[in-house]
Write a protein that holds these residues in place. Structure first.
Motif: not given
Length: 146
Positions: A106-111
């Motif tokens: 999820q953090t990667a997609v947010e980035k």
């Protein structure tokens, strides 16, 4: 092109958020299971202590044998409970790892979404910089000298 990428990232973020929420729920259930198994093991331990044979003048051999048999069965249950605790702790650890992986995704997609947003802002800034100036010699003076 940018809106297509943005919709794809939004959809991907929604899916990753759903996955994260599901893994968090799984982890919470696993932790509840560990706590429940610990409570059961503790209760079995209390029962074992309660049926510990005590020498008494009025105790018959049959009652001592019954207590010993019951205590033996409780000890077997305690061993099984300990095995269930180990299995529940392993499942909880596995659920924790899955939660960490889902959070990383999820953090990667947010980035990626932040990078796409910043790229769109930079493109708009470049477009504004490339626009011709609104003032200068090409502007007509509306008030001629009288």
């Amino acid at each position: 092109m940018a809106s297509r990428q943005q919709t794809m990232l939004t959809r991907l973020h929604r899916v990753r958020t759903l996955q994260l929420n599901l893994t968090l729920a799984d982890e919470a259930r696993a932790q509840e299971r560990v706590a429940s198994e610990h409570q059961l093991s503790h209760r079995i331990g209390q029962l074992i202590e309660a049926v510990t044979p005590t020498p008494a003048a009025t105790a018959s051999a049959a009652s001592l044998m019954a207590n010993a048999h019951f205590r033996h069965r409780l000890l077997e249950s305690a061993d099984a409970a300990a095995a269930r605790i180990r299995a529940a702790e392993q499942r909880a650890a596995h659920a924790g790892e899955q939660t960490k992986a889902a959070k990383r995704d999820q953090t990667a997609v947010e980035k990626l979404m932040d990078r796409a947003r910043m790229a769109a802002i930079r493109a708009e800034m470049r477009a504004l910089e490339d626009m011709p100036a609104a003032g200068g010699a090409s502007r007509r003076n509306r008030h001629d000298p009288c």
